[in-house]
Motif scaffolding. Sequence first.
Motif: not given
Length: 481
Positions: A309-329, A418-422
């Motif tokens: 939380q100290k190092n991550f921007d709140e809005e950016q963190a949510q966008e990243t979570m959404d991308k991970m969930r939707e597999n568009t990361f 390979k690690q990125f895909n995993q």
Amino acid sequence: MAFEGLTERLQKAMEKLRRKPKVTEADLRETMREIRLALLEADVNFKVVKDFVKTVREKAAGADVLKGLNPAQQIVKIVNDELTKLMGEEAVPLNKAKHIPTVIMMVGLQGAGKTTTAGKLALRLKNEDHARPLFIAADVYRPAAITQLQQVAAQIDVPVFEQGTDVDPVDIVKAGMEVAKENHNDYVIIDTAGRLQIDEQLMDELANIKELTNPDEILLVIDSMTGQNAVNTAEGFDDKLDITGVVLTKLDGDTRGGAAMSIRAVTGKPIKFVGEGEKMEDLDVFHPDRMASRILGMGDMMTLIEKAQKNFDEEQAQETMDKMRENTFDYNDFLEQMDQVTKMGPLENILKMMPGMANNPALKNLNIDPKQFAHIKAIVLSMTPEERENPDLMNPSRRRRLAAGAGRPIVEVNRMIKQFNQMRKMMKQVTNGNFNGMQNMFGGQMPGGKMGQMAMNRMARKMKKDKQKRIKKLRKLRKKK
């Protein structure tokens, strides 16, 4: 991490207990013996160990525990609760003066890390309280002590009051306090002299500084690698100065960690901060419950979340979570995340905060060279914008081109992809509250056994709650815009 040996032994003792269909008095005695030996080996004070084991045995020997459901789990909880109590129940904040400045005396033996800790504390106060601290250089004996303080202060942009090495330290502090009042500094941090061992002259000088300034905090800085000697040092300083708290340094080093578990019990004074790393940001509030959790191999998810939380921007963190969930990361997101993670500290330390990871064989000799991050970054930066946005484009010819562009071997490029895909696959599962991906990484078993599984379940519930909070917060932000 300081407690790896202790954690391993305690986990083995608890696992033995867990495998028993029924826990008998004999089983309990054997477990208590294992705990006692583990604590003594970790250099915990003998009397502290004796009292701790006696208390745990008395609470665990109750008929309700041994005859109840999951007796092993109940005993783990008793051990966890008593460890927390031993180290002080809860975090103790810094004392603060009613009127500025708040005066903090840093005391301790030579080599404990007083000056560096003073810098870390000043940076923390600047970042969290928007404070305007002033250092007073009162160590006139150690060669280059003033220069070291000035170098630390320059890194964090904090002024230093000094009058060289030919003036009495008490007079320096007196003059420095006047300057702090004139400049309206809200904190004064006094960097006092140390010795190789406690002596009368040192204590008289510190007592005179204490009498002059009436400090709000006298923080004893202790090198946790000195083991049982750390407790003796704490007793010596407390007898003479009545310290208000302790800062343990080098808790990330090759140490048994006994000091952290003994100091509060022996002196009655709280550990307020711990230093785990060399960066100026590497000073954390000491939370007894979280440390107990780490000692028992259950990780420290709360500290990990706070670091994030100290190092991550709140809005950016949510966008990243959404991308991970939707597999568009994609690789652009990957670069951003790498930059954010490196700000949190060494990756091996971050991983060890996860439940069951402190003694996981996969991390046993993990020592990630910062150059590896630079190499990965070079590979990603060698990609075209299209390749970064679409990770599935990585065919063999493109990979060869990346290797040439980044100046890295093709096997390294293949491994990174390979690690990125995993990671992308696993993070999609984790962000949806499914931890099977993590279990598969460890052969179908969650690290840390049942304790690890329980901690992960707690984490999943917390993630769901946090997600709801973030969504509400983002909606409010968007409405304001």
